[in-house]
Motif scaffolding. Structure first.
Motif, PDB file in Angstrom:
ATOM      1  N   MET A  33       0.846  -1.190   0.000  1.00 37.10           N
ATOM      2  CA  MET A  33       0.000   0.000   0.000  1.00 37.10           C
ATOM      3  C   MET A  33       0.879   1.237   0.000  1.00 37.10           C
ATOM      4  SD  MET A  33      -3.089  -0.865   2.596  1.00 37.10           S
ATOM      5  CE  MET A  33      -2.096  -1.750   3.786  1.00 37.10           C
ATOM      6  N   PRO A  34       0.431   2.304  -0.615  1.00 38.40           N
ATOM      7  CA  PRO A  34       1.231   3.534  -0.565  1.00 38.40           C
ATOM      8  C   PRO A  34       1.313   4.058   0.866  1.00 38.40           C
ATOM      9  CG  PRO A  34      -0.897   3.939  -1.633  1.00 38.40           C
ATOM     10  CD  PRO A  34      -0.805   2.461  -1.394  1.00 38.40           C
ATOM     11  N   GLY A  35       2.467   4.609   1.218  1.00 40.03           N
ATOM     12  CA  GLY A  35       2.672   5.107   2.582  1.00 40.03           C
ATOM     13  C   GLY A  35       1.696   6.200   2.963  1.00 40.03           C
ATOM     14  N   ASP A  36       1.219   6.952   1.967  1.00 34.14           N
ATOM     15  CA  ASP A  36       0.329   8.073   2.295  1.00 34.14           C
ATOM     16  C   ASP A  36      -1.146   7.716   2.058  1.00 34.14           C
ATOM     17  OD1 ASP A  36       0.307   7.908  -0.432  1.00 34.14           O
ATOM     18  OD2 ASP A  36       0.704  10.049  -0.792  1.00 34.14           O
ATOM     19  N   ILE A  37      -1.461   6.418   2.114  1.00 35.16           N
ATOM     20  CA  ILE A  37      -2.856   6.009   1.888  1.00 35.16           C
ATOM     21  C   ILE A  37      -3.787   6.705   2.894  1.00 35.16           C
ATOM     22  CG2 ILE A  37      -2.695   3.966   3.395  1.00 35.16           C
ATOM     23  CD1 ILE A  37      -4.450   2.504   1.273  1.00 35.16           C
ATOM     24  N   SER A  38      -4.968   7.066   2.430  1.00 30.64           N
ATOM     25  CA  SER A  38      -5.905   7.762   3.334  1.00 30.64           C
ATOM     26  C   SER A  38      -6.554   6.738   4.259  1.00 30.64           C
ATOM     27  CB  SER A  38      -6.987   8.469   2.519  1.00 30.64           C
ATOM     28  OG  SER A  38      -7.852   7.489   1.958  1.00 30.64           O
ATOM     29  N   ALA A  39      -7.117   7.244   5.355  1.00 31.37           N
ATOM     30  CA  ALA A  39      -7.789   6.354   6.310  1.00 31.37           C
ATOM     31  C   ALA A  39      -8.955   5.632   5.630  1.00 31.37           C
ATOM     32  CB  ALA A  39      -8.275   7.166   7.509  1.00 31.37           C
ATOM     33  N   GLY A  40      -9.696   6.381   4.794  1.00 30.78           N
ATOM     34  CA  GLY A  40     -10.854   5.789   4.120  1.00 30.78           C
ATOM     35  C   GLY A  40     -10.440   4.648   3.204  1.00 30.78           C
ATOM     36  N   LEU A  48      -7.695   2.901   3.335  1.00 29.19           N
ATOM     37  CA  LEU A  48      -7.115   1.801   4.114  1.00 29.19           C
ATOM     38  C   LEU A  48      -8.226   0.941   4.726  1.00 29.19           C
ATOM     39  CD1 LEU A  48      -4.788   0.254   5.293  1.00 29.19           C
ATOM     40  CD2 LEU A  48      -4.448   2.051   6.974  1.00 29.19           C
ATOM     41  N   ALA A  49      -9.237   1.608   5.286  1.00 31.96           N
ATOM     42  CA  ALA A  49     -10.363   0.859   5.865  1.00 31.96           C
ATOM     43  C   ALA A  49     -11.040   0.011   4.772  1.00 31.96           C
ATOM     44  CB  ALA A  49     -11.361   1.820   6.496  1.00 31.96           C
ATOM     45  N   LYS A  50     -11.187   0.608   3.586  1.00 35.24           N
ATOM     46  CA  LYS A  50     -11.829  -0.102   2.474  1.00 35.24           C
ATOM     47  C   LYS A  50     -11.032  -1.357   2.114  1.00 35.24           C
ATOM     48  CE  LYS A  50     -13.688   1.282  -1.982  1.00 35.24           C
ATOM     49  NZ  LYS A  50     -12.720   1.508  -3.043  1.00 35.24           N
ATOM     50  N   LYS A  51      -9.716  -1.230   2.045  1.00 36.21           N
ATOM     51  CA  LYS A  51      -8.872  -2.381   1.707  1.00 36.21           C
ATOM     52  C   LYS A  51      -9.008  -3.488   2.753  1.00 36.21           C
ATOM     53  CE  LYS A  51      -5.077  -0.599  -1.118  1.00 36.21           C
ATOM     54  NZ  LYS A  51      -5.070  -1.533  -2.244  1.00 36.21           N
ATOM     55  N   VAL A  52      -9.039  -3.091   4.019  1.00 39.51           N
ATOM     56  CA  VAL A  52      -9.156  -4.086   5.097  1.00 39.51           C
ATOM     57  C   VAL A  52     -10.494  -4.821   4.977  1.00 39.51           C
ATOM     58  CG1 VAL A  52      -9.357  -4.359   7.603  1.00 39.51           C
ATOM     59  CG2 VAL A  52      -7.611  -2.851   6.665  1.00 39.51           C
ATOM     60  N   ILE A  53     -11.547  -4.056   4.686  1.00 33.95           N
ATOM     61  CA  ILE A  53     -12.887  -4.661   4.570  1.00 33.95           C
ATOM     62  C   ILE A  53     -12.925  -5.595   3.363  1.00 33.95           C
ATOM     63  CG2 ILE A  53     -15.330  -4.166   4.135  1.00 33.95           C
ATOM     64  CD1 ILE A  53     -14.774  -1.435   5.667  1.00 33.95           C
ATOM     65  N   GLU A  54     -12.392  -5.123   2.240  1.00 29.46           N
ATOM     66  CA  GLU A  54     -12.417  -5.943   1.021  1.00 29.46           C
ATOM     67  C   GLU A  54     -11.611  -7.221   1.184  1.00 29.46           C
ATOM     68  OE1 GLU A  54     -12.985  -2.241  -2.113  1.00 29.46           O
ATOM     69  OE2 GLU A  54     -11.036  -3.235  -1.959  1.00 29.46           O
ATOM     70  N   TRP A  55     -10.539  -7.126   1.950  1.00 28.29           N
ATOM     71  CA  TRP A  55      -9.670  -8.283   2.172  1.00 28.29           C
ATOM     72  C   TRP A  55     -10.355  -9.328   3.069  1.00 28.29           C
ATOM     73  CZ3 TRP A  55      -5.919  -9.161   6.500  1.00 28.29           C
ATOM     74  CH2 TRP A  55      -5.036 -10.213   6.210  1.00 28.29           C
ATOM     75  N   GLY A  56     -11.345  -8.863   3.830  1.00 32.41           N
ATOM     76  CA  GLY A  56     -12.090  -9.768   4.694  1.00 32.41           C
ATOM     77  C   GLY A  56     -11.415 -10.060   6.015  1.00 32.41           C
ATOM     78  N   ALA A  57     -10.720  -9.056   6.561  1.00 30.87           N
ATOM     79  CA  ALA A  57     -10.006  -9.275   7.825  1.00 30.87           C
ATOM     80  C   ALA A  57     -10.976  -9.585   8.966  1.00 30.87           C
ATOM     81  CB  ALA A  57      -9.196  -8.027   8.181  1.00 30.87           C
ATOM     82  N   ASP A  58     -10.572 -10.528   9.840  1.00 29.09           N
ATOM     83  CA  ASP A  58     -11.341 -10.792  11.063  1.00 29.09           C
ATOM     84  C   ASP A  58     -11.040  -9.744  12.120  1.00 29.09           C
ATOM     85  OD1 ASP A  58     -12.380 -13.374  10.181  1.00 29.09           O
ATOM     86  OD2 ASP A  58     -10.270 -13.978  10.273  1.00 29.09           O
ATOM     87  N   GLY A  59      -9.799  -9.270  12.124  1.00 34.41           N
ATOM     88  CA  GLY A  59      -9.390  -8.280  13.111  1.00 34.41           C
ATOM     89  C   GLY A  59      -8.112  -7.623  12.644  1.00 34.41           C
ATOM     90  N   VAL A  60      -7.759  -6.521  13.316  1.00 40.11           N
ATOM     91  CA  VAL A  60      -6.617  -5.713  12.881  1.00 40.11           C
ATOM     92  C   VAL A  60      -5.804  -5.293  14.105  1.00 40.11           C
ATOM     93  CG1 VAL A  60      -5.944  -3.572  11.704  1.00 40.11           C
ATOM     94  CG2 VAL A  60      -7.984  -4.814  10.942  1.00 40.11           C
ATOM     95  N   VAL A  61      -4.490  -5.297  13.980  1.00 38.91           N
ATOM     96  CA  VAL A  61      -3.623  -4.723  15.009  1.00 38.91           C
ATOM     97  C   VAL A  61      -2.838  -3.587  14.360  1.00 38.91           C
ATOM     98  CG1 VAL A  61      -1.682  -5.110  16.570  1.00 38.91           C
ATOM     99  CG2 VAL A  61      -3.369  -6.925  16.224  1.00 38.91           C
TER     100      VAL A  61
END
Ligand SMILES: Nc1ncnc2c1ncn2[C@@H]1O[C@H](COP(=O)(O)OP(=O)(O)O)[C@@H](O)[C@H]1O
Ligand SMILES: [Mg+2]
Length: 373
Positions: A1-8, A10-23
């Motif tokens: 991911m680009p270092g300057d990715i926006s919060a929105g 990044l959240a979208k990528k996590v959701i699309e990836w199907g994460a159960d949880g995040v640290v």
């Protein structure tokens, strides 16, 4: 991911990836702040994320807010003055006595002071100012943002990590980094170490309890790393990093309590059961620069010492090869000779560093004939 990715995004990528949880492990502070925003976004779709609240992250990410927080809670922190760059640069309301007011406040604090941007890390943008002439010249220069003029502290630089959540916090052992200087110190050119230090450990014990209380009050979730300067029984806190830091691996190696296991335990709901034991210095840990990580050196050192990690950090396009080792407390007296033998074959580091290692692990120096102290 680009270092300057926006919060929105990044959240979208996590959701699309199907994460159960995040640290959240993001460095530096501005990215920890982004993660605090991501945490809020993920909450709306029920994805759990280990990370501090937006409020706590904002306080820690900004050095002036951190200072005010530390003052309010009765911690020692070097006195400082906030400089508002908009006022200084003549934007907005004209405040004719602004520079005079800064000069007087700094004179009250006493020189030398260090000028520190509110944001950024690794000493970027920091400069020491030894008198009013230097301060006036500094104030006359263009600045990128607000900054603090903070009293230069003398003593030893050290760091400590606190990890936990839901009212249960662990304080890892203090990681030492050598003397403070008039200006920022580049830590990766130096020895960092963890070893029992009787007087310093005794002075730290009440501070550890205070840090746990602060963590409870801020509802910390995950790790925070504090940078401090120690002198004569007093730890002055320079800043709080709302995240894992360069201190994490050395303190984990010394205590055997793994911060990353704690973070996972917080995520999967098993915290603090299982992991909650008070960390202590169970072994010595040393992190130091090496000349190069040649295959022959890495082979020998891995066979002869307890190597936690060999790594090359790239900072501003310069490479810094370094290594992290541990040593059982009972084997400390054998360490200098083992390092000296490796040095003879590989000349892997500066002889002065080996002499310093002998001193900090508390045994007479056998390695550095003529290297001085
Ligand atoms: N008040 C101070 N007195 C002496 N040295 C300081 C002071 N503040 C910062 N430094 C030096 O600058 C380094 C970086 O400062 P710090 O507050 O930890 O900010 P950051 O790590 O975010 O750049 C410290 O490790 C220390 O070497
Ligand atoms: Mg720091």
């Amino acid at each position: 991911m680009p270092g300057d990715i926006s919060a929105g995004d990044l959240a979208k990528k996590v959701i699309e990836w199907g994460a159960d949880g995040v640290v959240s492990l993001s460095i530096a502070d501005e990215n920890a702040l982004r993660d605090a925003v991501v945490k809020r976004l993920l909450k709306t779709v029920d994805i759990a994320m280990v990370g501090h609240t937006l409020g706590a992250t904002s306080l820690a990410a900004n050095k002036w807010d951190t200072k005010a927080l530390l003052d309010r809670h009765g911690f020692d922190t070097p006195p400082g003055v906030l400089v508002d760059n908009d006022v200084l640069a003549g934007r907005g309301l004209a405040i004719p006595a602004y520079v005079d007011s800064i000069l007087l406040q700094v004179a009250d604090i006493g020189y030398p002071v260090i000028s520190k941007p509110l944001w950024d890390c690794m000493g970027v943008g920091m400069v020491a100012l030894s008198d009013e002439t230097e301060l006036l010249a500094h104030l006359a220069q263009p600045h990128h943002g607000n900054f603090i003029l903070e009293k230069c502290a003398t003593g030893e630089i050290c760091s400590v990590e606190v990890v936990g959540a839901q009212g249960h916090y662990l304080v890892q052992p203090v990681v030492w980094q050598g003397p403070a200087e008039a200006g920022p110190v580049f830590n990766f050119g130096r020895l960092r170490y963890v070893t029992p230090r009787e007087a310093e450990d005794r002075a730290f014990a009440p501070l550890a309890e205070k840090l746990k209380r602060l963590s409870r009050q801020l509802d910390i979730e995950g790790a925070i790393g504090l940078d401090m300067i120690y002198e004569n029984g007093i730890y002055q806190i320079l800043e709080i990093n709302p995240r894992v830091t360069g201190t994490t691996v050395p303190c984990v190696a010394a205590s055997g309590v793994n911060t990353y296991d704690c973070l996972l335990s917080i995520l999967n709901g098993t915290w603090p059961a299982g992991i909650h034991r008070e960390p202590a210095v169970e072994r010595v840990c040393l992190q130091f620069p090496v000349r190069e990580l040649s295959p022959a050196f890495v082979r020998d050192v891995t066979q002869e010492l307890d190597v936690v990690r060999t790594q090359t950090l790239t900072i501003d396009e310069t490479e810094y090869p370094n290594m992290i080792i541990t040593c059982e407390l009972g084997d400390r007296d054998t360490l200098p000779a083992r390092l000296a033998s490796l040095q003879q074959r590989h000349e892997f580091t500066d002889p002065a560093l080996l002499a310093q290692i002998s001193r900090v692990v508390g045994v007479a120096d056998v390695s550095a004939k003529g290297a001085g102290n």
